[in-house]
Motif scaffolding. Sequence first.
Motif, PDB file in Angstrom:
ATOM      1  N   UNK A   1       0.839  -1.207   0.000  1.00  0.00           N
ATOM      2  CA  UNK A   1       0.000   0.000   0.000  1.00  0.00           C
ATOM      3  C   UNK A   1       0.871   1.253   0.000  1.00  0.00           C
ATOM      4  N   UNK A   2       1.931   1.239   0.811  1.00  0.00           N
ATOM      5  CA  UNK A   2       2.828   2.396   0.893  1.00  0.00           C
ATOM      6  C   UNK A   2       3.625   2.607  -0.390  1.00  0.00           C
TER       7      UNK A   2
ATOM      8  N   UNK B   1       1.053   0.254  -9.453  1.00  0.00           N
ATOM      9  CA  UNK B   1       1.646  -0.544  -8.367  1.00  0.00           C
ATOM     10  C   UNK B   1       0.556  -1.179  -7.509  1.00  0.00           C
ATOM     11  N   UNK B   2      -0.494  -0.425  -7.230  1.00  0.00           N
ATOM     12  CA  UNK B   2      -1.607  -0.986  -6.465  1.00  0.00           C
ATOM     13  C   UNK B   2      -2.326  -2.073  -7.257  1.00  0.00           C
TER      14      UNK B   2
ATOM     15  N   UNK C   1      -9.006  -4.464  -6.343  1.00  0.00           N
ATOM     16  CA  UNK C   1      -8.842  -3.822  -7.637  1.00  0.00           C
ATOM     17  C   UNK C   1      -9.950  -2.806  -7.956  1.00  0.00           C
ATOM     18  N   UNK C   2     -11.227  -3.086  -7.666  1.00  0.00           N
ATOM     19  CA  UNK C   2     -12.248  -2.066  -7.939  1.00  0.00           C
ATOM     20  C   UNK C   2     -12.038  -0.786  -7.151  1.00  0.00           C
ATOM     21  N   UNK C   3     -11.516  -0.895  -5.914  1.00  0.00           N
ATOM     22  CA  UNK C   3     -11.246   0.300  -5.106  1.00  0.00           C
ATOM     23  C   UNK C   3     -10.076   1.080  -5.712  1.00  0.00           C
ATOM     24  N   UNK C   4      -9.027   0.362  -6.120  1.00  0.00           N
ATOM     25  CA  UNK C   4      -7.918   1.017  -6.817  1.00  0.00           C
ATOM     26  C   UNK C   4      -8.406   1.723  -8.066  1.00  0.00           C
ATOM     27  N   UNK C   5      -9.389   1.144  -8.742  1.00  0.00           N
ATOM     28  CA  UNK C   5      -9.913   1.731  -9.977  1.00  0.00           C
ATOM     29  C   UNK C   5     -10.565   3.084  -9.741  1.00  0.00           C
TER      30      UNK C   5
END
Length: 544
Positions: free
Chosen positions: A46-47, A80-81, A89-93
């Motif tokens: 995450x970092x 990277x996420x 993945x949907x949240x990263x999107x």
Amino acid sequence: MSSVQSISDDPKTPLLPLQNDSNIIPRSQSFNSPFKSIFTMNNVFILLGPLSSTVICLCVDLNGSKMSRNMLAVLAWVFLWWLTEAIPMPVTSMAPLFLFPLFGIASADEVAKTYMDDVIALVLGSFTLALAVEHYNIHKRLALNITMLFCGDPLNPPLLLLGICATTAFVSMWMHNTAAAVIMMPVATGILQRLPDDTSRSDKVGKFSKGVVLGVIYSAAIGGMSTLTGTGVNLILVGVWKSYFPEAKPISFATWFFFGFPLAVLIFFFLWGILCLFYCSKGTANALSGYLDKAQLKRELEMLGPMDFAEKMVLIVFSMLVVLWMTRSITDDIPGWGALFHGRVGDGTASVMMSTLLFIIPNGKQKGEKLMDWNKCKKLPWNIILLLGAGFAIADGVKTSGLAQVLSASLDFLDEAPYLAIAPAVCLISGIVTEFTSNNATATLLLPLLIQVAQTMHVHPLFLMVPGAIGAQFAFLLPTSTPSNIVGFTTGHIEIKDMVKTGLPLKIAGVAVLTLLMPTLGALVFGTNSPIHSDFQHTTVPFY
């Protein structure tokens, strides 16, 4: 059970269980638990996102362009996420919705609009139709027929894989790649549902399941290369060619087919060979034979009985949608029905319109009941919608931030490349760029640049433009590279490492096939070996 129910119904019962002395954790153990929960590998991933963007903002200088540098920082953060799956993945999107405004790339309204466009409407309508196909077991009927036709007697896994992939490639020739993947994936998973689940299946069964899903998504991409209507990239190529060289001979449907179909066939057989090598080992037939017996398949098909009214109507609606997709925009000489609406309609228009009919047409089973209702649509994959929106937002940001122009400067080395190395070099560049932007965005970005490079090198523009367009369709490595990849990725059968393992040799094979065909068949079909026309030399090429 009754005692538990009575306790839960008692208003005096506490909402949370009371803590017993026996359940109290010693203070020495509880002291370290917060640190153990914080210092995890997932939190490190995450970092990595914000840390990488910080390093880029502090250390990278892209010709003094702050916007380009910031866009590169956002790309590093999001990808990277995505690659590490640090958060879902949907949240990263959804990250571009806050990263773009914070980094000054685009306003919140501008970013939000990219999460709903015609392609997303196409996916919504297509998935609604796919849910109808699944609800009425049409995919099971088709899966049984395909399996019976290609499984062989005794069972032949490579032949079955060939049948699934060939069917997908043929469907993709006449409709959008994403739609072909959406329609064929339930057919593929219908076959895989006959196999045991993860807990009881053997490694060979698991590998074959991966091969089937990968075969569908890659066959959808390969089939779309063979016709102009198979993918938007080919239509973009035709449009750019006509726009920049209006006096030149246009690229017709037949012209492209004479080149695109042999190209697609050769790449398809490479795909089949790669899948058989990685996912159809020697004992696969024995592992699958107990679940894909031909006599049993025939009995199950007979048990389904003849098609009823609802199944026929769903197929009719789907067939009408295919016809609308095929005929909306055919060629420059045959504009299609979309010209009647002066370019205001798209494939998503037809997709949503025909899916709406499913909520109007009765199913012929109960009075007032329609083919579909909203309860049946609760399984719509909104995670795919968010992932698509992120891809479009990133593609738009790369273009508007000026990062595209910075990246295009790397094409200068083509001036000194040997003639026969030009096509594979262009194809490879396009194939790399398309992994990070949409296929259409890659073609829109690169084709005008390639025209300029062709004029500088005094070569036929199509000698660079065709490899650029084909390479833009070699999006084989990442789920976010193209919507059809996302369709396969969300089935849960494949991971990113599976796509890289299969997609990398497939991409190399595709570049090799284009290297062979472009100077030979391409010269014959497009006339790239003919003398450079004066219009090609003196046309001014605008840049985006």
